[in-house]
Design an enzyme around this catalytic site. Structure first.
Site, PDB file in Angstrom:
ATOM      1  N   SER A   1      22.854   4.427  -8.644  1.00 26.47           N
ATOM      2  CA  SER A   1      22.712   4.138 -10.066  1.00 26.47           C
ATOM      3  C   SER A   1      23.971   3.451 -10.610  1.00 26.47           C
ATOM      4  O   SER A   1      24.326   2.369 -10.146  1.00 26.47           O
ATOM      5  CB  SER A   1      22.372   5.433 -10.819  1.00 26.47           C
ATOM      6  OG  SER A   1      21.873   5.168 -12.098  1.00 26.47           O
TER       7      SER A   1
ATOM      8  N   LEU B   1      13.220  17.232 -12.331  1.00 20.72           N
ATOM      9  CA  LEU B   1      12.315  16.113 -12.565  1.00 20.72           C
ATOM     10  C   LEU B   1      12.354  15.127 -11.399  1.00 20.72           C
ATOM     11  O   LEU B   1      11.317  14.629 -10.953  1.00 20.72           O
ATOM     12  CB  LEU B   1      12.693  15.409 -13.865  1.00 20.72           C
ATOM     13  CG  LEU B   1      11.807  14.225 -14.284  1.00 20.72           C
ATOM     14  CD1 LEU B   1      10.376  14.693 -14.511  1.00 20.72           C
ATOM     15  CD2 LEU B   1      12.361  13.571 -15.542  1.00 20.72           C
TER      16      LEU B   1
ATOM     17  N   ASP C   1      10.399   5.584  -9.989  1.00 18.67           N
ATOM     18  CA  ASP C   1      11.621   5.603 -10.794  1.00 18.67           C
ATOM     19  C   ASP C   1      11.398   4.852 -12.105  1.00 18.67           C
ATOM     20  O   ASP C   1      11.122   3.655 -12.105  1.00 18.67           O
ATOM     21  CB  ASP C   1      12.761   4.960 -10.000  1.00 18.67           C
ATOM     22  CG  ASP C   1      14.110   5.090 -10.686  1.00 18.67           C
ATOM     23  OD1 ASP C   1      14.169   5.609 -11.818  1.00 18.67           O
ATOM     24  OD2 ASP C   1      15.115   4.676 -10.075  1.00 18.67           O
TER      25      ASP C   1
ATOM     26  N   HIS D   1      14.289   8.675  -9.184  1.00 21.64           N
ATOM     27  CA  HIS D   1      15.604   8.060  -9.369  1.00 21.64           C
ATOM     28  C   HIS D   1      16.659   8.566  -8.385  1.00 21.64           C
ATOM     29  O   HIS D   1      17.789   8.085  -8.416  1.00 21.64           O
ATOM     30  CB  HIS D   1      16.081   8.291 -10.808  1.00 21.64           C
ATOM     31  CG  HIS D   1      17.291   7.503 -11.181  1.00 21.64           C
ATOM     32  ND1 HIS D   1      17.349   6.122 -11.093  1.00 21.64           N
ATOM     33  CD2 HIS D   1      18.519   7.896 -11.629  1.00 21.64           C
ATOM     34  CE1 HIS D   1      18.538   5.699 -11.479  1.00 21.64           C
ATOM     35  NE2 HIS D   1      19.270   6.750 -11.804  1.00 21.64           N
TER      36      HIS D   1
END
Length: 312
Positions: free
Chosen positions: A83, A148, A207, A235
């Protein structure tokens, strides 16, 4: 920026791996991945400024963060960035090409927000609302975020149990808002043509933060790159699909050639594998490859790979 939780290895190990975490996390997010990498690799996970135990001197600057990582590297290294950490890795490779042997960018981006020249970006990044939640109760909300990302992962509770205590112990990152602002302002698209090392791109098919289209953009712009989409990951593919991710990354790093060109056989289309054969023992992967850049004249092939075996 300081080097953290460095794992020592055999004296003659030639591969050095640096792991750079994403926004809102710290080096401990890699605690479940590190043991899955070869024990002979020296692996270091680092804290970005204002995250984990790293001090924060405002403002948060992506170029400065990349320079700080570069200062720790004494020989060309294999860099894995997640990320925001992938964005830092792009700046690192462009600004310090002598320090980077290969790049793995997972769930990352060259630019986060969309504009008329970049429809791949997000129209309205939704991370801002997480700032207040993280500041109110970091341990609670980072756990919810992990849950999540690990939805439907069989060992989700075990993974969270292994990484959450140390991840939460460091508390709310002091650079939380500043790092998010920097990520939303950043635009590394002009750097992509300067990067000339093997690149592995790993994205999650589910994602919503950095959707696969961002990986497709990077794949088009980073010469010789390889794109893999894990269809059921979100993600954090290195957490939700840890074994598959670790195997993929291990194969990638082992395949990097110690040549000035830095090219890998894994980046060649099937026809080029005829020219320079390499065994493919993973038929379950629906493989396609980018255009050959080795001068053999083969025509472009469809780009990208999808991992779908074993429920991935």
């Amino acid at each position: 920026m300081r080097r953290q939780q460095e794992r020592k290895s055999m004296p003659d190990a030639v591969k050095k791996v640096y792991l750079i975490h994403g926004w809102g996390a710290n080096r401990h997010v890699f605690d479940d991945l590190m043991p899955r990498l070869p024990a002979t690799w020296p692996v270091s996970a680092v804290d970005l400024p204002g995250h984990g135990d790293a001090p924060f001197a405002q403002p948060f600057d992506i170029e400065a963060a990349a320079d700080a990582v570069a200062a720790q590297i004494d020989t060309p290294a294999d860099i894995l960035g997640w990320s925001l950490g992938g964005l830092v890795a792009l700046y690192l490779a462009a600004r310090h090409p002598d320090k980077v042997r290969s790049l793995c960018l997972t769930a990352s981006f060259a630019r986060l927000t969309a504009d008329e020249d970049y429809p791949e970006g997000l129209a309205a990044p939704a991370l801002g609302k997480m700032v207040g939640a993280f500041r109110t109760d970091y341990a609670k909300h980072i756990k919810q975020f992990l849950q999540l990302q690990l939805l439907h992962t069989p060992d989700a509770d075990g993974i969270i149990g292994r990484i959450l205590p140390d991840l939460a112990r460091c508390g709310t990152p002091s650079a939380l808002q500043e790092a998010l602002d920097a990520a939303e302002r950043a635009d590394a698209r002009h750097l992509l043509d300067k990067i000339d090392v093997p690149v592995l791109l790993v994205f999650g098919g589910k994602d919503a933060i950095t959707p696969p289209r961002m990986g497709e953009y990077l794949h088009r712009r980073l010469k010789g790159s390889r794109l893999v989409v894990m269809e059921k990951a979100a993600h954090a593919p290195f957490l939700s699909h840890a074994e598959a991710f670790a195997a993929l990354y291990r194969d990638f790093v082992e395949g990097v050639l110690d040549e000035p060109s830095g090219r890998t056989l894994a980046g060649l289309p099937p026809s080029c594998r005829t020219c320079r054969p390499t065994p493919d023992t993973r038929p379950q992967r629906a493989q396609t490859y980018p255009a050959c850049r080795g001068g053999c004249g083969h025509q472009p092939q469809p780009a990208g790979e999808t991992l779908s075996a074993g429920g991935i």
